[in-house]
Scaffold this motif. Structure first.
Motif, short mmCIF file in Angstrom:
data_model
loop_
_atom_site.label_atom_id
_atom_site.label_comp_id
_atom_site.label_asym_id
_atom_site.label_seq_id
_atom_site.Cartn_x
_atom_site.Cartn_y
_atom_site.Cartn_z
N GLN A 1 -3.21 1.04 -8.19
CA GLN A 1 -2.00 1.89 -8.93
C GLN A 1 -0.67 1.63 -8.21
O GLN A 1 0.38 1.50 -8.64
CB GLN A 1 -2.09 3.47 -8.85
CG GLN A 1 -3.22 3.81 -9.64
CD GLN A 1 -3.55 5.09 -9.59
OE1 GLN A 1 -2.68 6.04 -9.52
NE2 GLN A 1 -4.80 5.68 -9.64
N SER A 2 -0.84 1.31 -6.55
CA SER A 2 0.35 1.05 -6.02
C SER A 2 0.66 -0.37 -6.28
O SER A 2 1.93 -0.65 -6.33
CB SER A 2 0.06 0.99 -4.62
OG SER A 2 -0.23 2.35 -3.96
N ARG A 3 0.02 -1.22 -6.54
CA ARG A 3 0.35 -2.59 -6.94
C ARG A 3 1.11 -2.83 -7.97
O ARG A 3 1.87 -3.29 -8.52
CB ARG A 3 -1.11 -3.63 -6.82
CG ARG A 3 -1.47 -3.74 -5.50
CD ARG A 3 -2.95 -4.49 -5.65
NE ARG A 3 -3.36 -5.01 -4.17
CZ ARG A 3 -4.60 -5.55 -4.06
NH1 ARG A 3 -5.36 -5.66 -4.82
NH2 ARG A 3 -4.74 -5.94 -2.69
N ALA B 1 0.89 -1.36 0.02
CA ALA B 1 0.07 -0.05 -0.12
C ALA B 1 0.89 1.46 0.08
O ALA B 1 0.46 2.20 -0.31
CB ALA B 1 -1.03 0.14 1.37
N SER B 2 2.10 1.20 0.43
CA SER B 2 3.00 2.31 0.50
C SER B 2 3.72 2.43 -0.79
O SER B 2 4.48 3.30 -1.01
CB SER B 2 3.84 2.29 1.68
OG SER B 2 4.56 1.14 1.54
N ALA B 3 3.64 1.68 -1.70
CA ALA B 3 4.39 1.75 -2.90
C ALA B 3 4.04 3.13 -3.69
O ALA B 3 2.85 3.35 -3.61
CB ALA B 3 4.21 0.62 -3.90
N PRO B 4 4.87 3.64 -4.47
CA PRO B 4 4.38 4.81 -5.19
C PRO B 4 3.16 4.58 -6.37
O PRO B 4 3.34 3.50 -6.88
CB PRO B 4 5.65 5.20 -5.93
CG PRO B 4 6.46 4.07 -6.03
CD PRO B 4 6.23 3.13 -4.80
N ARG B 5 2.42 5.48 -6.56
CA ARG B 5 1.35 5.31 -7.58
C ARG B 5 1.98 5.70 -8.94
O ARG B 5 3.07 6.49 -8.99
CB ARG B 5 0.29 6.58 -7.30
CG ARG B 5 -0.40 6.14 -5.89
CD ARG B 5 -1.44 6.87 -5.56
NE ARG B 5 -1.99 6.73 -4.29
CZ ARG B 5 -3.12 7.64 -3.72
NH1 ARG B 5 -3.51 8.59 -4.44
NH2 ARG B 5 -3.34 7.34 -2.56
N LEU C 1 -4.94 1.75 -4.70
CA LEU C 1 -4.22 0.41 -4.14
C LEU C 1 -4.03 -0.10 -5.28
O LEU C 1 -2.92 -0.77 -5.58
CB LEU C 1 -5.28 0.01 -3.13
CG LEU C 1 -4.63 -1.67 -2.79
CD1 LEU C 1 -3.33 -1.28 -1.98
CD2 LEU C 1 -5.85 -2.26 -2.03
N ASN D 1 4.27 -1.25 -8.11
CA ASN D 1 5.47 -2.17 -7.50
C ASN D 1 5.57 -3.41 -8.43
O ASN D 1 6.85 -3.68 -8.65
CB ASN D 1 4.65 -2.67 -6.20
CG ASN D 1 5.74 -3.44 -5.34
OD1 ASN D 1 6.64 -3.07 -4.88
ND2 ASN D 1 5.46 -4.79 -5.26
#
Length: 478
Positions: free
Chosen positions: A171-173, A145-149, A169, A176
């Motif tokens: 976009q974060s996935r 969840a903390s990964a950049p969008r 979420l 990553n």
């Protein structure tokens, strides 16, 4: 290295044909004859000549370049195939003669058209590097969840109406997953289980919105495969190039690359308008000029021509590609972006105002819009109308006054790479007989150049010669 055991029968047939074609020894005219003056053949010839071998390149067409051809019409430069390159292709830096090639990059990432709006999808430069043990973005993406969008050109309009990348979420996935694949060495990607890309996407752990709105149209554009039957290994390589570089075009047209290669060869090396009718390990027979004796032959034609000259060589399936070029006096887009149709609302897979990416491709005061249709296009009588209607939606402007400059259709534009696919098929068929081209590697410019280097090095090794040092890197336009 010889073909694997499953190709033993093919190799035996090729050897029998080569022995039949070589009916008598003859004096050596050159060390190596390269058949075909496309990117692969010219690159291989450069590797060979730089190592000290005398080389002749024979080309049936009146010009060099093969499928990397550019038509000149009233000041416009119109690529016949319109393949995308990447600034991260290693062979663009490893191939001699390309130090003068200027690449014109698109805006970072791509522009997605979905539900009447444009959304930019670009990998942030600050995306975290994940462990190299990752097995690839298509099958092992895990959510953080903390990964950049991924960046978007416009904000989400409502939580219930996400854009083509999905919600935050999603976009974060996705970010990553792309970071994982960017950090994974290509050789690790080639070691993954081999399944069709479409099947890998269905189980990759990303949302359907991210897959259908971004990954599918992106991979279709990169692979020229709208059905994504391509090996997921090749799909991962395409995503790796996308995530580590910028999509780009050669300045001045696709033919700039082969013309630079040809210009770097010694004068008289390339002979165009010469049709080769048969080959053996020490002789090439031409229709117009009789036979040429040599120490080795390197076949660098397209896949079909190679199979015709060497019965038993496997002929792959192909992906048809159609490119339409339009012009208008008012650019429909104010940025140099590759535009993908995330909604797949018509025959066009991707389009761009090419004159914004590379101003040399259109005369002053005119905009050049190039659009690519993948697969079998609509009937010729309806193609332009269907494309114009879709482009009007994609660019948000009327296309009725646009002028159609050219339509280029190639039913065998890109060799297919279905699963299972060996991206490094053997290039040494027999001692003295070699083959290269995108059909021996991956069906990209990177694959063509890489197979050329592999074939040249195999030939040099057999003849007891050593490759020359690599040239300096090429220039990338800002």
């Amino acid at each position: 290295m010889l073909e694997p055991a499953r190709h033993t029968a093919q190799i035996a047939e090729i050897a029998e044909y080569a022995a039949y074609a070589e009916d008598a020894p003859r004096a050596q005219d050159v060390d190596v004859v390269v058949v075909g003056a496309g990117a692969a053949g010219l690159a291989a010839a450069l590797h060979l000549t730089r190592a000290g071998l005398s080389t002749t390149v024979l080309e049936a067409a009146p010009h060099v370049g093969g499928r990397m051809a550019t038509e000149k019409v009233d000041g416009f430069r119109l690529d016949r195939l319109g393949r995308l390159l990447s600034t991260s292709y290693p062979e663009l830096r490893r191939t001699p003669g390309l130090d003068g090639l200027v690449l014109r990059p698109f805006s970072p990432g791509v522009l997605l058209h979905s539900d009447g709006h444009h959304h930019r999808a670009a990998v942030p430069p600050s995306a975290p590097v994940v462990p190299r043990s990752a097995r690839g973005a298509l099958t092992t993406a895990r959510a953080l969840a903390s990964a950049p969008r991924l960046s978007l050109a416009r904000p989400q309009r409502a939580a219930t109406r996400p854009g083509p990348l999905g919600g935050p979420l999603d976009q974060s996935r996705l970010a990553n997953a792309l970071a994982r694949i960017a950090a994974t060495p290509p050789e690790r990607l080639l070691g993954r289980p081999d399944v069709p890309a479409a099947r890998a996407l269905a189980s990759c752990g990303l949302s359907a919105r991210s897959v259908d709105g971004f990954l599918r149209p992106l991979l279709a554009a990169l692979l020229c495969d709208p059905d994504l039957r391509t090996s997921n290994r090749c799909a991962d390589l395409a995503l790796h190039s996308f995530a580590t570089g910028r999509l780009c075009l050669p300045e001045g047209g696709a033919d700039a690359l082969p013309e630079l290669l040809a210009a770097a060869l010694p004068p008289g090396t390339v002979r165009t308008g010469v049709e080769v009718t048969s080959v053996s390990t020490t002789t090439v027979t031409t229709r117009e000029h009789g036979r040429v004796g040599c120490r080795a032959v390197l076949l660098a034609t397209g896949a079909r021509a190679a199979a015709e000259l060497l019965p038993g060589l496997r002929l792959p399936a192909f992906h048809p590609v159609t490119v339409l070029h339009h012009t208008t006096d008012e650019p429909p887009l104010t940025e140099d972006a590759l535009l993908l149709d995330a909604d797949r609302s018509g025959p066009v897979a991707h389009t761009a105002v090419v004159s914004r990416v590379d101003p040399t491709r259109a005369p002053e005061g005119r905009a050049l819009i190039s659009s690519t249709v993948l697969g079998t296009p609509p009937a010729a009588a309806h193609l332009d109308a269907a494309v114009r209607a879709q482009l009007a939606r994609l660019y948000g402007t009327s296309t009725t006054r646009w002028e159609l400059l050219a339509v280029h259709h190639d039913p065998e534009a890109v060799p297919a790479m279905p699963s299972p696919h060996d991206p490094h098929r053997p290039v040494r068929l027999l001692a003295g007989l070699y083959v290269c081209g995108d059909h021996r590697d991956t069906s990209t410019v990177q694959g063509a150049l890489h197979s050329a280097r592999r074939a040249a090095h195999a030939l040099l090794s057999d003849l007891g010669a050593r490759p020359a040092p690599l040239a300096k890197p090429l220039e990338t336009a800002a």
